[in-house]
Design a protein around this motif. Structure first.
Motif, short mmCIF file in Angstrom:
data_model
loop_
_atom_site.label_atom_id
_atom_site.label_comp_id
_atom_site.label_asym_id
_atom_site.label_seq_id
_atom_site.Cartn_x
_atom_site.Cartn_y
_atom_site.Cartn_z
N ASP A 239 48.35 54.55 23.25
CA ASP A 239 47.43 54.60 24.47
C ASP A 239 46.08 55.28 24.03
O ASP A 239 46.11 56.42 23.73
N GLU B 239 46.52 50.91 27.45
CA GLU B 239 47.98 51.12 27.21
C GLU B 239 48.30 50.34 25.62
O GLU B 239 47.96 49.21 25.76
N LYS B 240 48.85 51.15 24.79
CA LYS B 240 49.19 50.53 23.52
C LYS B 240 48.01 50.11 22.89
O LYS B 240 47.96 48.49 22.52
#
Length: 386
Positions: free
Chosen positions: A92, A76-77
């Motif tokens: 992501d 994520e991120k």
């Protein structure tokens, strides 16, 4: 929405643009071009990371449920994309193993062009096992197609691209995608989102692979870059489909004939598909002879005929008509064609064009062809009837 160009700019000079991965080395082909493939929702890059070749899936549009689908593979991120010279956003990505090989579509096209029936028969067996696992699971791939299956260099089939997957936790939701039209039931809508959405593409791909394994020249006439052989939107009148049914009927391929018939079903749920695939992958035992062998008896189920002993079903109910076993063979009718099968269900003799047949007696059987009564010899003792 993000662009392929934004990802290329970030990945080709990733210093300071990743959160946990560090600097990414994008693999290049012989012409020096970055190795990647792009679809409707994501681009997948072939990267070198920590001395290993990996895949990095980068999304071109927002996707839901990535955490539930990919688990720890979701980062994520992870990657910073510039949206302007001064600003950007963390997005992501999904990190996975890179599978060396070709897509099932590419492999089938090559084998069919070479008339390599042996390779096609291997692919048939591998796919039917995969299809059985998919249609009996409580989850679904959601976009099952040959382009989303890699034939690994080790000979295994590996599904990829699970973005449209169904999991039990998603019950009651609408589908994020409708899958690829060339493999989906024409009646599928966004409301169709459950564990059975792989039924139709599994049956269609299995049917096409079996047809090509029997007659690779079908590819010359009906193969395409968009699909294998058939057009689901006009399946009942599709010439490739009609030719396939006739091929299976003529050669006594009862399981494949019944799976192919399911492709005209009005609903996405193909009732009986799991049982048919299980029969397709079942290893047929050697036929026993002598006093130890128990002769199977006819039985009918849902209007179709099969054979069983007191302990088990030995020939699934697949046939439109049948006679009792005599001299190790039984006459059965598939569609409009008569065949003789052994006690394991193998087709031993096909009689296309015969209006009627009789059981074997004393190594001979009577058949009616072109209005004439003819005598044929037992196929396990003499050359096959033509």
């Amino acid at each position: 929405m993000f662009t392929l160009r934004q990802y290329l700019l970030a990945l080709l000079d990733s210093r300071g643009l990743t959160r946990t991965l560090g600097e990414i080395d994008v693999c290049r082909d012989e012409q020096g071009r970055p190795c990647f493939s792009a679809g409707n929702s994501a681009a997948v890059f072939r990267i070198r990371l920590g001395g290993r070749i990996r895949s990095l899936r980068c999304y071109l549009r927002p996707m839901r449920h990535l955490k539930e689908i990919y688990g720890q593979r979701l980062l994520e991120k992870e990657l910073y994309l510039h949206t302007s010279p001064e600003t950007g956003v963390w997005v992501d990505t999904v990190l996975g193993d890179w599978i060396e090989g070709s897509t099932l579509h590419e492999t089938v096209a090559q084998a069919a062009a070479l008339r390599d029936r042996e390779s096609l028969q291997i692919l048939v067996r591998l796919f039917d096992r995969l299809a059985l696992a998919l249609v009996t699971d409580d989850r679904a791939h959601g976009d099952l197609k040959p382009e989303n299956i890699i034939v690994g260099d080790d000979g295994t089939l590996c599904p990829i691209d699970f973005d449209a997957s169904y999991l039990p936790a998603f019950a009651g939701e609408i589908s994020p995608e409708l899958g690829t039209a060339a493999y989906q039931h024409p009646a599928r809508t966004a409301a169709d989102f459950d564990e059975r959405i792989d039924d139709y593409p599994a049956a269609l791909i299995s049917t096409a692979l079996h047809a090509l394994a029997e007659n690779p020249t079908l590819w010359d006439r009906y193969g395409s870059s968009d699909g294998l052989l058939y057009t689901p939107q006009r399946i009942a009148s599709d010439p490739a489909y009609r030719e396939t049914l006739a091929l299976f009927e003529k050669r006594g391929m009862a399981v494949q004939y019944r799976i192919a018939q399911l492709l005209t079903a009005p609903t996405l749920r193909l009732f009986g598909l799991a049982e048919l695939l299980a029969e397709a992958v079942r290893e047929k035992p050697a036929v026993r002879s002598g006093t130890e062998a128990e002769t199977p008896e006819l039985f009918v189920e849902n209007g179709r005929w099969g054979y069983r002993t007191a302990e088990r079903v030995v020939v699934a109910p697949l046939y439109d008509n049948g006679f009792d076993f005599t001299e190790g063979l039984a006459a059965v009718q598939l569609g409009g064609t008569w065949h003789y099968i052994d006690t394991a269900g193998r087709t031993r003799l096909s009689c296309p064009g015969c209006a009627a047949v009789k059981p074997f007696r004393g190594g001979k059987a009577q058949v009616v062809r072109n209005g004439e009564r003819q005598e044929i010899a037992h196929p396990l003792k003499t050359p096959r009837y033509q």
